[in-house]
Design an enzyme around this catalytic site. Structure first.
Site, short mmCIF file in Angstrom:
data_model
loop_
_atom_site.label_atom_id
_atom_site.label_comp_id
_atom_site.label_asym_id
_atom_site.label_seq_id
_atom_site.Cartn_x
_atom_site.Cartn_y
_atom_site.Cartn_z
N GLY A 34 0.82 -1.20 0.00
CA GLY A 34 0.00 0.00 0.00
C GLY A 34 0.86 1.26 0.00
CG LEU A 36 -0.69 1.53 -3.84
CD1 LEU A 36 -1.74 1.01 -4.83
CD2 LEU A 36 0.46 0.53 -3.71
CG HIS A 40 3.42 1.11 -5.47
ND1 HIS A 40 3.59 2.13 -4.56
CD2 HIS A 40 4.00 0.03 -4.93
CE1 HIS A 40 4.25 1.66 -3.50
NE2 HIS A 40 4.51 0.39 -3.71
N GLY A 150 9.42 -3.94 -8.24
CA GLY A 150 10.32 -2.87 -8.62
C GLY A 150 11.78 -3.26 -8.43
CG ASP A 153 12.37 -2.63 -2.48
OD1 ASP A 153 13.04 -2.05 -1.61
OD2 ASP A 153 11.21 -2.29 -2.77
CD GLN A 156 10.72 -6.88 -1.93
OE1 GLN A 156 10.56 -6.75 -0.73
NE2 GLN A 156 10.01 -6.21 -2.82
CB VAL A 179 9.20 5.59 -10.87
CG1 VAL A 179 8.68 6.98 -11.24
CG2 VAL A 179 8.62 4.54 -11.82
CG LEU A 187 8.82 7.88 -7.19
CD1 LEU A 187 7.42 7.81 -7.79
CD2 LEU A 187 9.04 9.26 -6.58
CB SER A 189 5.75 3.83 0.91
OG SER A 189 5.23 3.20 -0.25
O1 PAF Z 1 8.07 -4.50 -1.77
C1 PAF Z 1 7.06 -4.59 -1.02
O2 PAF Z 1 6.18 -3.74 -1.00
C2 PAF Z 1 6.94 -5.78 -0.09
O3 PAF Z 1 8.18 -6.17 0.38
C3 PAF Z 1 6.19 -6.98 -0.73
C4 PAF Z 1 6.97 -7.54 -1.91
C5 PAF Z 1 4.81 -6.54 -1.17
C6 PAF Z 1 6.04 -8.11 0.30
O4 PAF Z 1 5.34 -7.69 1.41
#
Ligand code: PAF
Length: 310
Positions: A34, A36, A40, A150, A153, A156, A179, A187, A189
């Site tokens: 969220g 966003l 996103h 994205g 990260d 990740q 972005v 960008l 959150s």
């Molecule tokens: O990148 C994110 O927003 C979070 O780490 C994800 C991939 C939604 C997992 O909670």
């Protein structure tokens, strides 16, 4: 646009995506927490361009926050998020509560060895187990799809790719470009937490990455020296405390003794501005003539090489 009603139960979410596939439609999945923003939105737009229906998931996952991190204060804005998702092309929003995602004690988790011990994993113990676990659950609920994350990260994305492949999820994991604000700040959150002074200092992270890329373009091959050059840019900004600045092989996140021409390098930085921790990264290919191998590379080997990395 018609008002999108978020689904909240796992059964409703799985059934909705099963129904789409049964009707012959391909599914794009955009997992989010969220809050966003335009980053996103770009994921949703790409998914909508490549898939028949797009599902956005919105869930602030407690499992990926450490003690003392920002789980409680993480920004939550469901109504605005649903509107942004719909506007960008989402047809389905899944916004479960913690009790829907984790109805009992969490005794089963997913751990991706190796990739998760370094960088963010070293600074945030358990973080990637939380990410891998929730994304594995979302993939299991969603079924066959293309899933968009994205490149911001970067680690990740590498962890999720490896997890999806090792656990045989029928999911194509797609990485999408970061972005940025006009001044280069990626960008995030978490940018919402920055004080005005910290917001002014924050573009130094992207500047450091750009400098690292220039240093590599200029012929530097020693990862530690590239890292030092990036750290010096951040050090010039007193509001920022550097956590790490590294230059590593894009596919393994490991720094070799020296980079070679043609190597795909990833530059990654993490830093604190006040109580806020920001990360960013940039890809660069090492310049110079690529040494010719005495054995001709077959087309399939070339294809494998092109698919390597995140
Ligand atoms: O990148 C994110 O927003 C979070 O780490 C994800 C991939 C939604 C997992 O909670």
């Amino acid at each position: 646009l018609p008002q999108l009603q978020p689904l909240t139960t796992v059964a409703a979410f799985s059934a909705a995506l099963d129904a789409q596939r049964a009707a012959g439609r391909t599914v794009g999945l955009v997992p989010t927490m969220g809050a966003l923003h335009a980053g996103h939105a770009s994921l949703v737009r790409r998914a909508a361009a490549e898939c028949d229906v797009v599902a956005v998931t919105i869930f602030v996952n407690p499992l990926q926050f450490g003690p003392g991190e920002d789980f409680e204060r993480y920004p939550r804005s469901l109504a605005a998020d649903v509107a942004l998702a719909a506007e960008a092309g989402a047809g389905i929003v899944f916004a479960p509560g913690v009790e829907d995602m984790y109805p009992g004690a969490v005794v089963t988790t997913v751990h991706v060895d190796g990739l998760t011990e370094v960088l963010e994993g070293a600074s945030r113990p358990g973080h990637f187990d939380g990410v891998a676990t929730v994304v594995a659950k979302l993939f299991a609920m969603a079924g066959r799809c293309r899933a968009y994350f994205g490149l911001k990260d970067y680690q990740q994305l590498a962890v999720i790719r490896r997890m999806a492949s090792d656990l045989s999820f029928p999911v194509d994991v797609i990485g999408c470009e970061t972005v940025r604000e006009p001044d280069g700040l990626a960008l995030s959150s978490r940018n919402a937490y920055l004080s005005p002074a910290d917001r002014r200092a924050a573009p130094a992270l992207h500047a450091a990455l750009g400098h690292g890329a220039e240093v590599i373009d200029g012929g530097e091959t020693v990862p530690a020296l590239v890292a030092a050059a990036m750290a010096a840019v951040v050090a010039a900004e007193p509001a920022i405390t550097l956590d790490y600045a590294v230059a590593v092989e894009a596919a393994t996140l490991v720094a070799p003794p020296a980079f070679r021409p043609g190597d795909d390098v990833r530059l990654l930085v993490a830093a604190r501005l006040g109580a806020t921790r920001l990360i960013d990264n940039l890809g660069v290919t090492v310049p110079g003539p690529i040494p010719t191998s005495p054995i001709p590379t077959s087309p399939s080997r070339k294809a494998d090489a092109a698919c390597a990395g995140a």
